[in-house]
Motif scaffolding. Sequence first.
Motif, PDB file in Angstrom:
ATOM      1  N   VAL A 153       0.859  -1.185   0.000  1.00 22.22           N
ATOM      2  CA  VAL A 153       0.000   0.000   0.000  1.00 22.22           C
ATOM      3  C   VAL A 153       0.897   1.237   0.000  1.00 22.22           C
ATOM      4  O   VAL A 153       2.023   1.201   0.497  1.00 22.22           O
ATOM      5  CB  VAL A 153      -0.935   0.020   1.239  1.00 22.22           C
ATOM      6  CG1 VAL A 153      -0.135   0.187   2.524  1.00 22.22           C
ATOM      7  CG2 VAL A 153      -1.979   1.124   1.115  1.00 22.22           C
ATOM      8  N   THR A 154       0.402   2.309  -0.581  1.00 14.99           N
ATOM      9  CA  THR A 154       1.144   3.570  -0.627  1.00 14.99           C
ATOM     10  C   THR A 154       0.322   4.676   0.025  1.00 14.99           C
ATOM     11  O   THR A 154      -0.827   4.901  -0.345  1.00 14.99           O
ATOM     12  CB  THR A 154       1.477   3.972  -2.079  1.00 14.99           C
ATOM     13  OG1 THR A 154       2.284   2.952  -2.673  1.00 14.99           O
ATOM     14  CG2 THR A 154       2.232   5.297  -2.117  1.00 14.99           C
ATOM     15  N   ASN A 155       0.915   5.341   1.000  1.00 14.80           N
ATOM     16  CA  ASN A 155       0.268   6.442   1.699  1.00 14.80           C
ATOM     17  C   ASN A 155       1.146   7.685   1.633  1.00 14.80           C
ATOM     18  O   ASN A 155       2.274   7.641   1.116  1.00 14.80           O
ATOM     19  CB  ASN A 155       0.004   6.074   3.165  1.00 14.80           C
ATOM     20  CG  ASN A 155      -0.980   4.936   3.313  1.00 14.80           C
ATOM     21  OD1 ASN A 155      -1.926   4.800   2.527  1.00 14.80           O
ATOM     22  ND2 ASN A 155      -0.778   4.089   4.317  1.00 14.80           N
ATOM     23  N   THR A 156       0.638   8.772   2.166  1.00 18.85           N
ATOM     24  CA  THR A 156       1.394  10.025   2.227  1.00 18.85           C
ATOM     25  C   THR A 156       1.503  10.479   3.675  1.00 18.85           C
ATOM     26  O   THR A 156       0.506  10.530   4.396  1.00 18.85           O
ATOM     27  CB  THR A 156       0.708  11.129   1.402  1.00 18.85           C
ATOM     28  OG1 THR A 156       0.656  10.727   0.033  1.00 18.85           O
ATOM     29  CG2 THR A 156       1.474  12.445   1.516  1.00 18.85           C
ATOM     30  N   SER A 157       2.716  10.775   4.095  1.00 16.61           N
ATOM     31  CA  SER A 157       2.952  11.324   5.429  1.00 16.61           C
ATOM     32  C   SER A 157       3.411  12.771   5.300  1.00 16.61           C
ATOM     33  O   SER A 157       4.187  13.098   4.392  1.00 16.61           O
ATOM     34  CB  SER A 157       4.022  10.523   6.173  1.00 16.61           C
ATOM     35  OG  SER A 157       3.523   9.287   6.614  1.00 16.61           O
ATOM     36  N   THR A 158       2.946  13.608   6.199  1.00 19.08           N
ATOM     37  CA  THR A 158       3.375  15.003   6.202  1.00 19.08           C
ATOM     38  C   THR A 158       3.743  15.430   7.618  1.00 19.08           C
ATOM     39  O   THR A 158       3.194  14.931   8.602  1.00 19.08           O
ATOM     40  CB  THR A 158       2.271  15.947   5.678  1.00 19.08           C
ATOM     41  OG1 THR A 158       1.111  15.839   6.516  1.00 19.08           O
ATOM     42  CG2 THR A 158       1.907  15.612   4.232  1.00 19.08           C
ATOM     43  N   PHE A 159       4.686  16.352   7.686  1.00 17.76           N
ATOM     44  CA  PHE A 159       5.081  16.968   8.946  1.00 17.76           C
ATOM     45  C   PHE A 159       5.029  18.475   8.751  1.00 17.76           C
ATOM     46  O   PHE A 159       5.640  19.009   7.823  1.00 17.76           O
ATOM     47  CB  PHE A 159       6.494  16.554   9.347  1.00 17.76           C
ATOM     48  CG  PHE A 159       6.634  15.124   9.758  1.00 17.76           C
ATOM     49  CD1 PHE A 159       6.632  14.758  11.098  1.00 17.76           C
ATOM     50  CD2 PHE A 159       6.785  14.132   8.797  1.00 17.76           C
ATOM     51  CE1 PHE A 159       6.775  13.431  11.470  1.00 17.76           C
ATOM     52  CE2 PHE A 159       6.924  12.805   9.158  1.00 17.76           C
ATOM     53  CZ  PHE A 159       6.912  12.445  10.497  1.00 17.76           C
TER      54      PHE A 159
END
Length: 216
Positions: free
Chosen positions: A116-122
């Motif tokens: 699965v491919t997700n997006t993480s942000t900070f």
Amino acid sequence: MLKKILVGLAAVILILVGVIASRPSEFTIQRSATLPASADLVFAQVNDFHLWSAWSPWARLDPNVKMTFSGAESGTGAVYYWTGNDQVGEGRMTIEESRPTEFVRIKLEFIKPFTVTNTSTFTFKPVEGGTEVTWAMSGNNNFVSKAFSLLMDMDKLLGKDFESGLANMKTVVEAETKKRAEAEAARLAEEKAAAEKAAAEQAAAGTQPAVAQPTP
């Protein structure tokens, strides 16, 4: 009788499939914390994958995890690949966007135990007392993940990991802030000592008796 049972079972399955299908197609998990450090110091902990092992909530799940770094040293284009035990699995992170002291976006690709491919942000925001860090992860729910969400609260499950990671990061930046303060204090002390020594030497030179000049 058997026919009625099968019909009833089929009806239950259809209802269950309908319930699963009606679950949200997208998800977002987010946690925030205020860390007692400057934005540049906190930003560096995320922007450089080499530093993640000091605070990542998953780093301690497998002390023998294999890590590979490629691409840029840090910031946009930096790539981190890991493979470990069943708890950490296998995957890859790539920094797709990096704005110093403000924002980092990461493409998060899980390879094992599932793909699965997700997006993480900070997001980093200077506030009273330090820097507010908001860590978020978003992605799409397929049918399997929708079904899993009926049995497990993913926000609560992964949210605990995010909270743990931010707490670990707080410990790291507190130590780094202390090191910076000590280094700055040492630098100022050295400058003061050098200035006092120079002043003393100048004062001593100014009070020395004049040397008699030989007569022609």
